[in-house]
Motif scaffolding. Structure first.
Motif, PDB file in Angstrom:
ATOM      1  N   ARG A  24       0.854  -1.186   0.000  1.00  0.00           N
ATOM      2  CA  ARG A  24       0.000   0.000   0.000  1.00  0.00           C
ATOM      3  C   ARG A  24       0.882   1.225   0.000  1.00  0.00           C
ATOM      4  NH1 ARG A  24      -3.238  -0.622   4.477  1.00  0.00           N
ATOM      5  NH2 ARG A  24      -1.727   0.532   5.706  1.00  0.00           N
ATOM      6  N   ASP A  27      -2.943   5.964  -0.383  1.00  0.00           N
ATOM      7  CA  ASP A  27      -4.316   5.487  -0.497  1.00  0.00           C
ATOM      8  C   ASP A  27      -4.482   4.379  -1.525  1.00  0.00           C
ATOM      9  OD1 ASP A  27      -5.169   7.345   1.399  1.00  0.00           O
ATOM     10  OD2 ASP A  27      -5.450   8.898  -0.121  1.00  0.00           O
ATOM     11  N   ASP A  28      -3.414   3.937  -2.148  1.00  0.00           N
ATOM     12  CA  ASP A  28      -3.509   2.948  -3.214  1.00  0.00           C
ATOM     13  C   ASP A  28      -2.944   1.594  -2.781  1.00  0.00           C
ATOM     14  OD1 ASP A  28      -4.627   4.755  -5.005  1.00  0.00           O
ATOM     15  OD2 ASP A  28      -2.663   5.391  -5.772  1.00  0.00           O
ATOM     16  N   TYR A  29      -3.655   0.539  -3.163  1.00  0.00           N
ATOM     17  CA  TYR A  29      -3.132  -0.811  -3.025  1.00  0.00           C
ATOM     18  C   TYR A  29      -2.468  -1.204  -4.337  1.00  0.00           C
ATOM     19  CZ  TYR A  29      -5.931  -1.380   1.216  1.00  0.00           C
ATOM     20  OH  TYR A  29      -6.464  -1.234   2.473  1.00  0.00           O
ATOM     21  N   ARG A  30      -1.339  -1.895  -4.237  1.00  0.00           N
ATOM     22  CA  ARG A  30      -0.616  -2.357  -5.418  1.00  0.00           C
ATOM     23  C   ARG A  30      -0.375  -3.858  -5.305  1.00  0.00           C
ATOM     24  NH1 ARG A  30       4.141  -1.279  -6.103  1.00  0.00           N
ATOM     25  NH2 ARG A  30       4.355  -0.643  -8.278  1.00  0.00           N
ATOM     26  N   VAL A  57      -3.150  -1.603  -9.633  1.00  0.00           N
ATOM     27  CA  VAL A  57      -3.352  -0.554  -8.629  1.00  0.00           C
ATOM     28  C   VAL A  57      -4.847  -0.373  -8.414  1.00  0.00           C
ATOM     29  CG1 VAL A  57      -2.914   1.857  -8.016  1.00  0.00           C
ATOM     30  CG2 VAL A  57      -1.233   0.593  -9.388  1.00  0.00           C
ATOM     31  N   ALA A  58      -5.263  -0.234  -7.150  1.00  0.00           N
ATOM     32  CA  ALA A  58      -6.679  -0.052  -6.836  1.00  0.00           C
ATOM     33  C   ALA A  58      -6.825   0.750  -5.551  1.00  0.00           C
ATOM     34  CB  ALA A  58      -7.373  -1.399  -6.698  1.00  0.00           C
ATOM     35  N   LYS A  59      -7.933   1.482  -5.453  1.00  0.00           N
ATOM     36  CA  LYS A  59      -8.226   2.229  -4.234  1.00  0.00           C
ATOM     37  C   LYS A  59      -8.750   1.308  -3.130  1.00  0.00           C
ATOM     38  CE  LYS A  59      -7.233   6.409  -5.666  1.00  0.00           C
ATOM     39  NZ  LYS A  59      -6.083   7.153  -5.066  1.00  0.00           N
TER      40      LYS A  59
END
Length: 242
Positions: A24, A27-30, A57-59
């Motif tokens: 993370r 604010d982004d998950y990778r 990548v996702a919020k």
């Protein structure tokens, strides 16, 4: 916890391979696949994440991982936190995944953190004993008698046909096997023993959860001096492809 690895169990070789890395950044998950995903012809990408060399990548937390978190609405959620050694309250998703392993009975995946040196330059990692379901009832009874802080001892199971790096854990007197170290840590634990000496690598009981499923029954803690120049999770299989 800002970085976790995803291990996958190869049904043919019985190897546990690190196949992905979740992190993370603000604010982004990778999520990226690691080189371990290319070590077995049996491995298949997850869901829509079909490109092994892409960076995803996702919020919101990816469903692959979100589905491995116990819902807070479950009646045993408070007990679950206790099994993990956490107090009641809100907890970060990556912390919960790293502590619990995110394992489900329906698949062959497990999440685990990569240890980082403490301010005292110590290697510390907590994990649950594996393989308890394969132990005789006498060994399970011995686990029930363990006390927090009690010393456990590592033993190489070098004739293990599915994992020559396997590490058994045993008690002192009276001697009893109480399970295995997680396979994705065993090679690194052995490396630590080689670097700093077996007398300086200590495993102790963190907690015995008598009311928990076997996968959460015995929580252990390994500590060792962090060797100069040492990097955890440095094997080639851990390196990202993306």
């Amino acid at each position: 916890m800002k970085r976790l690895f995803l291990a996958w169990h190869d049904p043919e070789s019985s190897r546990w391979l690190p196949v992905g890395q979740l992190s993370r950044d603000r604010d982004d998950y990778r999520f990226v696949y690691t080189k371990g995903a290319e070590e077995s012809e049996n491995f298949l990408p997850f869901g829509r994440m079909t490109n092994l060399h892409a960076v995803y990548v996702a919020k919101e937390l990816f469903p692959l991982f979100a589905n491995r978190l116990m819902p807070r609405s479950r009646p045993e959620y408070r007990d679950f936190l206790t099994w993990l050694g956490l107090e009641a309250g809100d907890h970060d998703a990556l912390e919960l995944l790293g502590k619990s392993g995110g394992a489900r009975a329906t698949d062959a995946l497990q999440v685990f953190p990569c240890p980082e040196p403490t301010p005292e330059n110590t290697y510390v990692v907590e994990f649950f004993s594996h393989g308890i379901r394969h132990l005789p009832q006498s060994a399970r009874d011995r686990i029930g008698d363990l006390k927090p802080g009690e010393r456990l001892f590592l033993t190489k199971d070098f004739q293990n046909p599915s994992d020559p790096s396997a590490l058994l854990m045993r008690t002192g007197e009276p001697l009893s096997i109480v399970g295995y170290c997680p396979r994705f840590y065993s090679a690194e634990f052995s490396k630590l023993v080689d670097l700093v000496g077996g007398d300086r690598v200590e495993v102790a009981v963190s907690a015995v959860n008598l009311d928990a499923p076997l996968q959460f029954r015995l929580r252990c803690r390994l500590t060792a001096p962090w060797p100069a120049g040492f990097t955890a999770c440095s094997q080639d299989a851990f390196q990202p492809l993306g």
